[in-house]
Structure formats: C-alpha cells, structure tokens
Design a protein around this motif. Structure first.
Motif, PDB file in Angstrom:
ATOM      1  N   MET A  48      -9.227  -5.522  19.233  1.00 51.19           N
ATOM      2  CA  MET A  48      -9.067  -6.329  18.036  1.00 51.19           C
ATOM      3  C   MET A  48      -8.796  -5.425  16.828  1.00 51.19           C
ATOM      4  SD  MET A  48     -11.639  -9.139  16.350  1.00 51.19           S
ATOM      5  CE  MET A  48     -12.892  -7.934  15.967  1.00 51.19           C
ATOM      6  N   GLU A  49      -9.507  -4.314  16.744  1.00 51.26           N
ATOM      7  CA  GLU A  49      -9.298  -3.373  15.643  1.00 51.26           C
ATOM      8  C   GLU A  49      -7.887  -2.796  15.689  1.00 51.26           C
ATOM      9  OE1 GLU A  49     -10.005  -1.300  12.220  1.00 51.26           O
ATOM     10  OE2 GLU A  49     -11.244  -2.845  13.129  1.00 51.26           O
ATOM     11  N   ALA A  50      -7.399  -2.469  16.878  1.00 51.60           N
ATOM     12  CA  ALA A  50      -6.034  -1.960  17.023  1.00 51.60           C
ATOM     13  C   ALA A  50      -5.024  -3.024  16.610  1.00 51.60           C
ATOM     14  CB  ALA A  50      -5.787  -1.522  18.466  1.00 51.60           C
ATOM     15  N   ALA A  51      -5.284  -4.278  16.968  1.00 49.73           N
ATOM     16  CA  ALA A  51      -4.397  -5.378  16.582  1.00 49.73           C
ATOM     17  C   ALA A  51      -4.400  -5.568  15.070  1.00 49.73           C
ATOM     18  CB  ALA A  51      -4.812  -6.665  17.279  1.00 49.73           C
ATOM     19  N   HIS A  52      -5.575  -5.454  14.438  1.00 53.73           N
ATOM     20  CA  HIS A  52      -5.653  -5.578  12.977  1.00 53.73           C
ATOM     21  C   HIS A  52      -4.871  -4.463  12.296  1.00 53.73           C
ATOM     22  CE1 HIS A  52      -9.559  -8.182  12.885  1.00 53.73           C
ATOM     23  NE2 HIS A  52      -8.503  -8.839  13.300  1.00 53.73           N
ATOM     24  N   GLU A  53      -4.965  -3.275  12.854  1.00 52.31           N
ATOM     25  CA  GLU A  53      -4.226  -2.142  12.298  1.00 52.31           C
ATOM     26  C   GLU A  53      -2.723  -2.387  12.391  1.00 52.31           C
ATOM     27  OE1 GLU A  53      -3.495   2.404  13.620  1.00 52.31           O
ATOM     28  OE2 GLU A  53      -5.595   1.766  13.570  1.00 52.31           O
ATOM     29  N   ASP A  54      -2.261  -2.856  13.552  1.00 53.72           N
ATOM     30  CA  ASP A  54      -0.842  -3.169  13.715  1.00 53.72           C
ATOM     31  C   ASP A  54      -0.410  -4.249  12.729  1.00 53.72           C
ATOM     32  OD1 ASP A  54      -0.486  -1.326  15.725  1.00 53.72           O
ATOM     33  OD2 ASP A  54      -0.660  -2.791  17.362  1.00 53.72           O
ATOM     34  N   GLN A  55      -1.244  -5.282  12.575  1.00 52.53           N
ATOM     35  CA  GLN A  55      -0.926  -6.380  11.658  1.00 52.53           C
ATOM     36  C   GLN A  55      -0.847  -5.882  10.227  1.00 52.53           C
ATOM     37  OE1 GLN A  55      -0.207  -9.554  12.662  1.00 52.53           O
ATOM     38  NE2 GLN A  55       0.436  -9.906  10.557  1.00 52.53           N
ATOM     39  N   TYR A  56      -1.742  -4.985   9.841  1.00 54.03           N
ATOM     40  CA  TYR A  56      -1.736  -4.415   8.491  1.00 54.03           C
ATOM     41  C   TYR A  56      -0.411  -3.711   8.210  1.00 54.03           C
ATOM     42  CZ  TYR A  56      -2.563  -1.197   4.666  1.00 54.03           C
ATOM     43  OH  TYR A  56      -2.436  -0.486   3.502  1.00 54.03           O
ATOM     44  N   PHE A  57       0.013  -2.844   9.139  1.00 57.75           N
ATOM     45  CA  PHE A  57       1.250  -2.100   8.922  1.00 57.75           C
ATOM     46  C   PHE A  57       2.465  -3.022   8.971  1.00 57.75           C
ATOM     47  CE2 PHE A  57      -1.383   1.606  10.030  1.00 57.75           C
ATOM     48  CZ  PHE A  57      -1.121   2.353   8.891  1.00 57.75           C
ATOM     49  N   TYR A  58       2.418  -4.051   9.808  1.00 57.55           N
ATOM     50  CA  TYR A  58       3.503  -5.027   9.861  1.00 57.55           C
ATOM     51  C   TYR A  58       3.622  -5.746   8.514  1.00 57.55           C
ATOM     52  CZ  TYR A  58       6.093  -9.246  11.053  1.00 57.55           C
ATOM     53  OH  TYR A  58       7.011 -10.272  11.063  1.00 57.55           O
ATOM     54  N   ASN A  59       2.491  -6.205   7.969  1.00 58.74           N
ATOM     55  CA  ASN A  59       2.499  -6.897   6.678  1.00 58.74           C
ATOM     56  C   ASN A  59       2.947  -5.966   5.551  1.00 58.74           C
ATOM     57  OD1 ASN A  59       1.661  -9.288   7.825  1.00 58.74           O
ATOM     58  ND2 ASN A  59      -0.497  -8.940   7.385  1.00 58.74           N
ATOM     59  N   LEU A  60       2.503  -4.714   5.599  1.00 55.76           N
ATOM     60  CA  LEU A  60       2.898  -3.730   4.591  1.00 55.76           C
ATOM     61  C   LEU A  60       4.408  -3.519   4.621  1.00 55.76           C
ATOM     62  CD1 LEU A  60       1.929  -1.676   2.442  1.00 55.76           C
ATOM     63  CD2 LEU A  60       1.748  -0.017   4.304  1.00 55.76           C
ATOM     64  N   GLN A  61       4.949  -3.391   5.811  1.00 53.84           N
ATOM     65  CA  GLN A  61       6.390  -3.192   5.953  1.00 53.84           C
ATOM     66  C   GLN A  61       7.160  -4.416   5.466  1.00 53.84           C
ATOM     67  OE1 GLN A  61       7.883  -2.776   9.981  1.00 53.84           O
ATOM     68  NE2 GLN A  61       9.379  -1.262   9.303  1.00 53.84           N
ATOM     69  N   LYS A  62       6.651  -5.617   5.777  1.00 50.51           N
ATOM     70  CA  LYS A  62       7.289  -6.843   5.312  1.00 50.51           C
ATOM     71  C   LYS A  62       7.316  -6.904   3.788  1.00 50.51           C
ATOM     72  CE  LYS A  62       6.372 -11.247   6.550  1.00 50.51           C
ATOM     73  NZ  LYS A  62       5.757 -12.364   7.241  1.00 50.51           N
ATOM     74  N   GLU A  63       6.218  -6.527   3.162  1.00 53.00           N
ATOM     75  CA  GLU A  63       6.127  -6.523   1.702  1.00 53.00           C
ATOM     76  C   GLU A  63       7.097  -5.514   1.099  1.00 53.00           C
ATOM     77  OE1 GLU A  63       2.864  -5.315  -1.692  1.00 53.00           O
ATOM     78  OE2 GLU A  63       2.125  -6.038   0.232  1.00 53.00           O
ATOM     79  N   GLN A  64       7.205  -4.341   1.710  1.00 53.50           N
ATOM     80  CA  GLN A  64       8.121  -3.322   1.210  1.00 53.50           C
ATOM     81  C   GLN A  64       9.570  -3.774   1.323  1.00 53.50           C
ATOM     82  OE1 GLN A  64       6.871  -0.052   3.654  1.00 53.50           O
ATOM     83  NE2 GLN A  64       5.558   0.805   2.059  1.00 53.50           N
TER      84      GLN A  64
END
Length: 103
Positions: A48-64
């Motif tokens: 779950m922690e690994a999935a949250h990390e992936d989701q964080y970077f995905y959202n960050l990239q989307k925002e950028q």
C-alpha cells in the motif's frame, strides 16, 4: 531544476523496479528495498505504501504537465496579440503609403 530532479527520481525508480526480484513493498531483501519500517516489514501495508508513493509521483507529474500546458496557452495568447499589433501597424503604414501616393 526541480523538473529535472523529478524526472531523474522517476527514472531511478523505474530502474530500481527493473532490477527487483519481488514486488515493490514486499519487504526488505525481496525487491522492496529499505523504504522505511512499514515497507521493510512487507505485506499489505508495504504494498500500500509503494502504491501511495506511485500515486504521489503520478499526481505530481500530472500537475506539472498541466502547468506546462497553461504556460504554453499563455505564450500562444501573447504571440497572437503580438501578431494582431504587428498587423495593425502594417495596415497603418500601408494606409500612409496609399495616402502619400494620392498627393
């Protein structure tokens, strides 16, 4: 500079996933690596922690990407306004030339 760091960190994350034996977050020594006590323990919380990390970077990239698109739209608007001003100047000069020819 921040964008370069994010790209670099995402590339490093990809490379580390390629070399893993097990799934991300499955525990230390099983491909999850030492990502903190929860991830080292493995199991559902580690995944779950690994999935949250992936989701964080995905959202960050989307925002950028969204900010980049907004900036490009602003640049397009600026250049279109410049074109309009230049075209008006060209028309003014042509009108002056026409008026001079009539005299």
């Amino acid at each position: 500079m921040q964008r370069v760091a994010v790209v670099f960190s995402r590339n490093m994350a990809f490379l580390s996933r390629v070399n893993m034996v097990g799934e991300r977050g499955s525990g230390a020594g099983k491909g999850g690596g030492g990502g903190g006590s929860i991830r080292e323990a493995g199991g559902a919380f580690g995944k779950m922690e690994a999935a949250h990390e992936d989701q964080y970077f995905y959202n960050l990239q989307k925002e950028q990407i969204s900010k980049l698109k907004d900036g490009l739209h602003d640049e397009i608007s600026f250049h279109e306004e410049q074109i309009k001003r230049h075209q008006e100047a060209i028309n003014r000069h042509k009108k002056r030339i026409t008026e001079m020819d009539k005299e």
